[in-house]
Design a protein around this motif. Structure first.
Motif, PDB file in Angstrom:
ATOM      1  N   ILE A 122       0.816  -1.217   0.000  1.00  0.00           N
ATOM      2  CA  ILE A 122       0.000   0.000   0.000  1.00  0.00           C
ATOM      3  C   ILE A 122       0.854   1.275   0.000  1.00  0.00           C
ATOM      4  CG2 ILE A 122      -2.019  -1.087   1.013  1.00  0.00           C
ATOM      5  CD1 ILE A 122      -1.245   0.040   3.703  1.00  0.00           C
ATOM      6  N   GLU A 123       2.149   1.090  -0.223  1.00  0.00           N
ATOM      7  CA  GLU A 123       3.102   2.174  -0.429  1.00  0.00           C
ATOM      8  C   GLU A 123       3.226   3.146   0.735  1.00  0.00           C
ATOM      9  OE1 GLU A 123       2.060   3.820  -4.237  1.00  0.00           O
ATOM     10  OE2 GLU A 123       2.607   1.983  -5.277  1.00  0.00           O
ATOM     11  N   ILE A 124       3.253   2.597   1.958  1.00  0.00           N
ATOM     12  CA  ILE A 124       3.549   3.428   3.123  1.00  0.00           C
ATOM     13  C   ILE A 124       5.058   3.641   3.135  1.00  0.00           C
ATOM     14  CG2 ILE A 124       3.648   3.444   5.656  1.00  0.00           C
ATOM     15  CD1 ILE A 124       0.939   2.092   5.654  1.00  0.00           C
ATOM     16  N   PRO A 125       5.518   4.866   3.316  1.00  0.00           N
ATOM     17  CA  PRO A 125       6.968   5.125   3.317  1.00  0.00           C
ATOM     18  C   PRO A 125       7.680   4.322   4.420  1.00  0.00           C
ATOM     19  CG  PRO A 125       5.732   7.184   3.176  1.00  0.00           C
ATOM     20  CD  PRO A 125       4.742   6.102   3.456  1.00  0.00           C
ATOM     21  N   PRO A 126       8.809   3.723   4.086  1.00  0.00           N
ATOM     22  CA  PRO A 126       9.549   2.903   5.051  1.00  0.00           C
ATOM     23  C   PRO A 126       9.918   3.637   6.345  1.00  0.00           C
ATOM     24  CG  PRO A 126      10.394   2.543   2.848  1.00  0.00           C
ATOM     25  CD  PRO A 126       9.401   3.665   2.752  1.00  0.00           C
ATOM     26  N   LYS A 127       9.979   4.959   6.326  1.00  0.00           N
ATOM     27  CA  LYS A 127      10.329   5.688   7.543  1.00  0.00           C
ATOM     28  C   LYS A 127       9.286   5.482   8.647  1.00  0.00           C
ATOM     29  CE  LYS A 127       8.372  10.143   6.163  1.00  0.00           C
ATOM     30  NZ  LYS A 127       8.673  11.538   5.870  1.00  0.00           N
ATOM     31  N   TYR A 128       8.082   5.031   8.291  1.00  0.00           N
ATOM     32  CA  TYR A 128       7.035   4.799   9.288  1.00  0.00           C
ATOM     33  C   TYR A 128       6.991   3.363   9.802  1.00  0.00           C
ATOM     34  CZ  TYR A 128       5.379   9.332   7.763  1.00  0.00           C
ATOM     35  OH  TYR A 128       5.292  10.661   7.443  1.00  0.00           O
ATOM     36  N   TYR A 129       7.771   2.474   9.224  1.00  0.00           N
ATOM     37  CA  TYR A 129       7.754   1.067   9.640  1.00  0.00           C
ATOM     38  C   TYR A 129       8.115   0.922  11.119  1.00  0.00           C
ATOM     39  CZ  TYR A 129       7.602  -0.343   4.678  1.00  0.00           C
ATOM     40  OH  TYR A 129       7.253  -0.535   3.376  1.00  0.00           O
ATOM     41  N   THR A 130       9.117   1.655  11.554  1.00  0.00           N
ATOM     42  CA  THR A 130       9.537   1.579  12.957  1.00  0.00           C
ATOM     43  C   THR A 130       8.402   1.985  13.885  1.00  0.00           C
ATOM     44  OG1 THR A 130      11.798   2.092  12.290  1.00  0.00           O
ATOM     45  CG2 THR A 130      11.283   2.321  14.621  1.00  0.00           C
ATOM     46  N   HIS A 131       7.678   3.007  13.521  1.00  0.00           N
ATOM     47  CA  HIS A 131       6.543   3.457  14.339  1.00  0.00           C
ATOM     48  C   HIS A 131       5.496   2.354  14.468  1.00  0.00           C
ATOM     49  CE1 HIS A 131       8.320   7.161  12.691  1.00  0.00           C
ATOM     50  NE2 HIS A 131       7.980   7.703  13.852  1.00  0.00           N
ATOM     51  N   LEU A 132       5.204   1.705  13.363  1.00  0.00           N
ATOM     52  CA  LEU A 132       4.204   0.636  13.364  1.00  0.00           C
ATOM     53  C   LEU A 132       4.646  -0.534  14.242  1.00  0.00           C
ATOM     54  CD1 LEU A 132       3.299   0.741   9.581  1.00  0.00           C
ATOM     55  CD2 LEU A 132       1.885   1.528  11.488  1.00  0.00           C
ATOM     56  N   ILE A 133       5.925  -0.865  14.179  1.00  0.00           N
ATOM     57  CA  ILE A 133       6.455  -1.962  15.004  1.00  0.00           C
ATOM     58  C   ILE A 133       6.381  -1.580  16.482  1.00  0.00           C
ATOM     59  CG2 ILE A 133       8.560  -3.225  15.598  1.00  0.00           C
ATOM     60  CD1 ILE A 133       9.227  -3.160  12.565  1.00  0.00           C
ATOM     61  N   ILE A 134       6.774  -0.359  16.808  1.00  0.00           N
ATOM     62  CA  ILE A 134       6.738   0.087  18.211  1.00  0.00           C
ATOM     63  C   ILE A 134       5.309   0.087  18.747  1.00  0.00           C
ATOM     64  CG2 ILE A 134       7.099   2.088  19.727  1.00  0.00           C
ATOM     65  CD1 ILE A 134       9.640   2.663  18.030  1.00  0.00           C
ATOM     66  N   ILE A 135       4.355   0.546  17.953  1.00  0.00           N
ATOM     67  CA  ILE A 135       2.954   0.536  18.388  1.00  0.00           C
ATOM     68  C   ILE A 135       2.500  -0.888  18.685  1.00  0.00           C
ATOM     69  CG2 ILE A 135       0.573   0.905  17.589  1.00  0.00           C
ATOM     70  CD1 ILE A 135       1.690   3.415  16.110  1.00  0.00           C
ATOM     71  N   SER A 136       2.839  -1.834  17.831  1.00  0.00           N
ATOM     72  CA  SER A 136       2.454  -3.230  18.049  1.00  0.00           C
ATOM     73  C   SER A 136       3.066  -3.783  19.332  1.00  0.00           C
ATOM     74  CB  SER A 136       2.885  -4.094  16.868  1.00  0.00           C
ATOM     75  OG  SER A 136       2.187  -3.723  15.724  1.00  0.00           O
ATOM     76  N   ILE A 137       4.309  -3.460  19.589  1.00  0.00           N
ATOM     77  CA  ILE A 137       4.983  -3.952  20.790  1.00  0.00           C
ATOM     78  C   ILE A 137       4.367  -3.335  22.050  1.00  0.00           C
ATOM     79  CG2 ILE A 137       7.186  -3.937  22.039  1.00  0.00           C
ATOM     80  CD1 ILE A 137       8.530  -4.243  19.246  1.00  0.00           C
ATOM     81  N   VAL A 138       4.085  -2.039  22.002  1.00  0.00           N
ATOM     82  CA  VAL A 138       3.470  -1.377  23.158  1.00  0.00           C
ATOM     83  C   VAL A 138       2.090  -1.971  23.448  1.00  0.00           C
ATOM     84  CG1 VAL A 138       2.501   0.815  23.981  1.00  0.00           C
ATOM     85  CG2 VAL A 138       4.776   0.768  22.958  1.00  0.00           C
ATOM     86  N   VAL A 139       1.291  -2.166  22.409  1.00  0.00           N
ATOM     87  CA  VAL A 139      -0.038  -2.760  22.593  1.00  0.00           C
ATOM     88  C   VAL A 139       0.083  -4.182  23.153  1.00  0.00           C
ATOM     89  CG1 VAL A 139      -2.101  -3.564  21.359  1.00  0.00           C
ATOM     90  CG2 VAL A 139      -1.171  -1.302  20.894  1.00  0.00           C
ATOM     91  N   ALA A 140       1.058  -4.943  22.682  1.00  0.00           N
ATOM     92  CA  ALA A 140       1.265  -6.298  23.187  1.00  0.00           C
ATOM     93  C   ALA A 140       1.621  -6.274  24.673  1.00  0.00           C
ATOM     94  CB  ALA A 140       2.357  -7.005  22.386  1.00  0.00           C
TER      95      ALA A 140
END
Length: 155
Positions: A126-144
């Motif tokens: 879906i062409e999300i810029p790679p600079k946001y990948y880290t944010h998405l990973i951190i959000i998943s870890i925090v929610v977990a």
């Protein structure tokens, strides 16, 4: 507009679904689980599991888990099946207690499951810029971790 659905009966669909499920299990899930189980045994034999346990104990204690449970979360980021294998491996070494620890870990395995694989597949598609990948990973870890905290209160 052409209808692309195949005609057939329910029995054929059931058999085909079973065949596909078997292939996924044998060729994808089972190897991940076995590899992770073997990895935990190797880490235990080499004494590295006790190092992981000591390093992560302060953080994991917050959610009611021993430090070795961090290995399950590390595996979950790569593969849900691998995380299950690590959890089973830790059960066999005695690092995890059956019911309580698994109940706390299980939702986090699904919340963090296969992050690396899915970030690339979904966000790339879906062409999300790679600079946001880290944010998405951190959000998943925090929610977990929030989920593990809540599960610790429940069980």
């Amino acid at each position: 507009m052409e209808n692309k659905l195949k005609k057939g009966n329910a029995m054929d669909a059931f058999i085909e679904g079973g065949r596909n499920g078997w292939n996924i299990g044998v060729h994808s899930t089972l190897p991940n689980v076995l590899m992770a189980f073997a990895l935990i045994r190797v880490l235990d034999i080499l004494g590295l599991l006790s190092i992981i346990e000591r390093v992560f104990a302060p953080v994991m204690m917050i959610v009611g888990l021993p430090g070795a449970a961090a290995a399950v979360l590390m595996a979950a980021v790569m593969s849900m099946g691998g995380a299950v294998g690590v959890a089973v491996g830790l059960l066999t070494t005695g690092a995890l207690q059956e019911g309580r620890h698994i109940a706390i870990l299980l939702p986090s395995i699904y919340l963090m499951g296969s992050l690396i694989q899915y970030i690339g597949r979904v966000c790339g598609t879906i062409e999300i810029p790679p600079k946001y990948y880290t944010h998405l990973i951190i959000i998943s870890i925090v929610v977990a971790f929030l989920c593990m905290f809540v599960m610790n209160l429940i069980v």
